[in-house]
Motif scaffolding. Structure first.
Motif, PDB file in Angstrom:
ATOM      1  N   GLN A  82       0.826  -1.196   0.000  1.00 12.87           N
ATOM      2  CA  GLN A  82       0.000   0.000   0.000  1.00 12.87           C
ATOM      3  C   GLN A  82       0.872   1.262   0.000  1.00 12.87           C
ATOM      4  O   GLN A  82       0.579   2.235  -0.717  1.00 12.87           O
ATOM      5  CB  GLN A  82      -0.921  -0.002   1.215  1.00 12.87           C
ATOM      6  CG  GLN A  82      -1.950  -1.117   1.197  1.00 12.87           C
ATOM      7  CD  GLN A  82      -2.785  -1.150   2.465  1.00 12.87           C
ATOM      8  OE1 GLN A  82      -3.066  -0.131   3.075  1.00 12.87           O
ATOM      9  NE2 GLN A  82      -3.182  -2.356   2.879  1.00 12.87           N
ATOM     10  N   MET A  86       1.121   4.344  -2.722  1.00 16.09           N
ATOM     11  CA  MET A  86       0.897   5.738  -2.364  1.00 16.09           C
ATOM     12  C   MET A  86       2.082   6.622  -2.720  1.00 16.09           C
ATOM     13  O   MET A  86       1.921   7.831  -2.918  1.00 16.09           O
ATOM     14  CB  MET A  86       0.582   5.860  -0.872  1.00 16.09           C
ATOM     15  CG  MET A  86      -0.761   5.242  -0.468  1.00 16.09           C
ATOM     16  SD  MET A  86      -2.204   5.851  -1.403  1.00 16.09           S
ATOM     17  CE  MET A  86      -2.213   7.583  -0.924  1.00 16.09           C
ATOM     18  N   ILE A  89       1.220   7.774  -6.031  1.00 12.80           N
ATOM     19  CA  ILE A  89       0.165   8.784  -5.935  1.00 12.80           C
ATOM     20  C   ILE A  89       0.759  10.125  -5.529  1.00 12.80           C
ATOM     21  O   ILE A  89       0.376  11.184  -6.056  1.00 12.80           O
ATOM     22  CB  ILE A  89      -0.912   8.353  -4.921  1.00 12.80           C
ATOM     23  CG1 ILE A  89      -1.730   7.181  -5.480  1.00 12.80           C
ATOM     24  CG2 ILE A  89      -1.823   9.517  -4.558  1.00 12.80           C
ATOM     25  CD1 ILE A  89      -2.536   7.510  -6.716  1.00 12.80           C
ATOM     26  N   LEU A 124      -3.570   4.096 -12.037  1.00 13.58           N
ATOM     27  CA  LEU A 124      -4.544   3.224 -11.380  1.00 13.58           C
ATOM     28  C   LEU A 124      -4.721   1.923 -12.154  1.00 13.58           C
ATOM     29  O   LEU A 124      -4.873   0.847 -11.565  1.00 13.58           O
ATOM     30  CB  LEU A 124      -5.889   3.940 -11.251  1.00 13.58           C
ATOM     31  CG  LEU A 124      -5.912   5.184 -10.348  1.00 13.58           C
ATOM     32  CD1 LEU A 124      -7.289   5.834 -10.385  1.00 13.58           C
ATOM     33  CD2 LEU A 124      -5.520   4.848  -8.920  1.00 13.58           C
ATOM     34  N   LEU A 131      -5.320  -2.823  -6.323  1.00 15.04           N
ATOM     35  CA  LEU A 131      -6.439  -1.976  -5.930  1.00 15.04           C
ATOM     36  C   LEU A 131      -7.744  -2.759  -5.833  1.00 15.04           C
ATOM     37  O   LEU A 131      -8.535  -2.555  -4.915  1.00 15.04           O
ATOM     38  CB  LEU A 131      -6.597  -0.819  -6.914  1.00 15.04           C
ATOM     39  CG  LEU A 131      -5.459   0.203  -6.932  1.00 15.04           C
ATOM     40  CD1 LEU A 131      -5.677   1.223  -8.035  1.00 15.04           C
ATOM     41  CD2 LEU A 131      -5.347   0.903  -5.590  1.00 15.04           C
ATOM     42  N   GLN A 146      -7.419   5.817   3.189  1.00 12.88           N
ATOM     43  CA  GLN A 146      -6.122   6.384   2.829  1.00 12.88           C
ATOM     44  C   GLN A 146      -6.143   6.941   1.405  1.00 12.88           C
ATOM     45  O   GLN A 146      -5.622   8.026   1.134  1.00 12.88           O
ATOM     46  CB  GLN A 146      -5.049   5.304   2.969  1.00 12.88           C
ATOM     47  CG  GLN A 146      -3.630   5.801   2.716  1.00 12.88           C
ATOM     48  CD  GLN A 146      -2.613   4.672   2.844  1.00 12.88           C
ATOM     49  OE1 GLN A 146      -2.975   3.523   3.064  1.00 12.88           O
ATOM     50  NE2 GLN A 146      -1.354   4.996   2.678  1.00 12.88           N
ATOM     51  N   LEU A 147      -6.767   6.203   0.505  1.00 12.08           N
ATOM     52  CA  LEU A 147      -6.850   6.642  -0.887  1.00 12.08           C
ATOM     53  C   LEU A 147      -7.735   7.883  -1.012  1.00 12.08           C
ATOM     54  O   LEU A 147      -7.424   8.808  -1.766  1.00 12.08           O
ATOM     55  CB  LEU A 147      -7.388   5.513  -1.753  1.00 12.08           C
ATOM     56  CG  LEU A 147      -7.373   5.731  -3.268  1.00 12.08           C
ATOM     57  CD1 LEU A 147      -5.953   5.985  -3.760  1.00 12.08           C
ATOM     58  CD2 LEU A 147      -7.973   4.526  -3.985  1.00 12.08           C
ATOM     59  N   ARG A 148      -8.825   7.885  -0.266  1.00  9.43           N
ATOM     60  CA  ARG A 148      -9.731   9.044  -0.311  1.00  9.43           C
ATOM     61  C   ARG A 148      -9.026  10.298   0.192  1.00  9.43           C
ATOM     62  O   ARG A 148      -9.117  11.366  -0.418  1.00  9.43           O
ATOM     63  CB  ARG A 148     -10.975   8.774   0.524  1.00  9.43           C
ATOM     64  CG  ARG A 148     -12.024   9.886   0.417  1.00  9.43           C
ATOM     65  CD  ARG A 148     -13.278   9.552   1.199  1.00  9.43           C
ATOM     66  NE  ARG A 148     -13.032   9.532   2.628  1.00  9.43           N
ATOM     67  CZ  ARG A 148     -13.129   8.466   3.394  1.00  9.43           C
ATOM     68  NH1 ARG A 148     -13.442   7.298   2.877  1.00  9.43           N
ATOM     69  NH2 ARG A 148     -12.905   8.537   4.695  1.00  9.43           N
ATOM     70  N   LEU A 151      -5.664  11.113  -2.119  1.00  9.37           N
ATOM     71  CA  LEU A 151      -5.835  11.356  -3.553  1.00  9.37           C
ATOM     72  C   LEU A 151      -7.066  12.198  -3.831  1.00  9.37           C
ATOM     73  O   LEU A 151      -6.972  13.316  -4.324  1.00  9.37           O
ATOM     74  CB  LEU A 151      -5.939  10.027  -4.309  1.00  9.37           C
ATOM     75  CG  LEU A 151      -6.390  10.102  -5.767  1.00  9.37           C
ATOM     76  CD1 LEU A 151      -5.388  10.918  -6.578  1.00  9.37           C
ATOM     77  CD2 LEU A 151      -6.552   8.721  -6.367  1.00  9.37           C
ATOM     78  N   CYS A 152      -8.229  11.701  -3.472  1.00 16.53           N
ATOM     79  CA  CYS A 152      -9.472  12.364  -3.863  1.00 16.53           C
ATOM     80  C   CYS A 152      -9.627  13.736  -3.212  1.00 16.53           C
ATOM     81  O   CYS A 152     -10.030  14.701  -3.870  1.00 16.53           O
ATOM     82  CB  CYS A 152     -10.668  11.473  -3.519  1.00 16.53           C
ATOM     83  SG  CYS A 152     -10.618   9.870  -4.370  1.00 16.53           S
ATOM     84  N   LEU A 184     -13.961   8.499  -5.020  1.00 18.03           N
ATOM     85  CA  LEU A 184     -13.480   7.157  -4.668  1.00 18.03           C
ATOM     86  C   LEU A 184     -14.458   6.114  -5.185  1.00 18.03           C
ATOM     87  O   LEU A 184     -14.051   5.050  -5.670  1.00 18.03           O
ATOM     88  CB  LEU A 184     -13.314   7.025  -3.154  1.00 18.03           C
ATOM     89  CG  LEU A 184     -12.824   5.662  -2.666  1.00 18.03           C
ATOM     90  CD1 LEU A 184     -11.466   5.316  -3.259  1.00 18.03           C
ATOM     91  CD2 LEU A 184     -12.762   5.624  -1.140  1.00 18.03           C
TER      92      LEU A 184
END
Length: 220
Positions: A82, A86, A89, A124, A131, A146-148, A151-152, A184
């Protein structure tokens, strides 16, 4: 003469040492790739909680000693994968933070996708095997958060007018949270439906979803 005689063995030894280190590095990379593949396969089949280090090693065709040379637990391996994702990212975030309303206006007029968003969906897609597992029902719920956040939220903040980026009022934070969760969801759906749309199409969809108004025709 003495200098020339002395340096030749040293040079040979140095070259031999470099070759040995390269061999070790290649073995480490092969082992880590095998473990990555094994974790993704097993998590896809059983969920992250339903296999052991022994299962990982058997699937990767590695012994336990090799595993423990790099990781303490299977959770450590999962977190390492993970974190590696990141890092990629983070390299894209700088470009997202530089997005402006002028960029959006130009995109609307040209109907061309923003290059940074195309690059994002390309990345992605490259990492889709990881993912799909991590965001799936048997994955790691904390990874979605974590992704939200990593990134988002940055993407939405980059698109806000400057006066809102440091605005502490609750509505602004709810606005960012709303669209971050929505984005997301878009990414998750794209991954889980087999990424049928190209990166360029997804970049256009991402922008259109942000700009569409209530009651407006739902077309790209």
């Amino acid at each position: 003469m003495a200098t020339g005689i002395a340096t030749a063995p040293l040079q040979q030894a140095d070259e031999g040492g470099c070759a040995a280190r390269e061999d070790v590095d290649r073995r480490i990379m092969r082992s880590k790739r095998a473990l990555r593949r094994a974790l993704i396969e097993l998590a896809s089949e059983r969920g992250l909680d339903n296999f052991t280090v022994n299962d990982l090693c058997e699937r990767a065709d590695l012994n336990r000693g090799t595993f423990y040379n790099h990781f303490k637990t299977k959770e450590d391996l999962s977190l390492a994968l993970q974190a590696e994702f990141m890092i990629g990212i983070a390299q894209l975030r700088a470009g997202m933070e530089e997005l402006t309303l002028l960029d959006l206006a130009k995109q609307r007029l040209s109907k061309k996708p923003l290059p940074i968003l195309v690059a994002l969906f390309d990345y992605l897609r490259e990492q889709s095997d990881l993912l799909v597992v991590m965001l799936g029902p048997g994955g790691d719920a904390s990874f979605g958060q974590q992704l939200r956040e990593g990134l988002c939220s940055d993407l939405i903040m980059g698109l806000l007018h400057e006066r809102y980026r440091t605005d502490p009022t609750p509505f602004v934070s709810y606005y960012v949270a709303f669209y971050s969760a929505a984005y997301l969801g878009v990414i998750t759906r794209w991954l889980q439906t087999g990424m049928q749309e190209s990166s360029e199409e997804m970049a256009r969809i991402a922008m259109r979803l942000l700009l569409i108004k209530p009651g407006e025709s739902i077309t790209l």
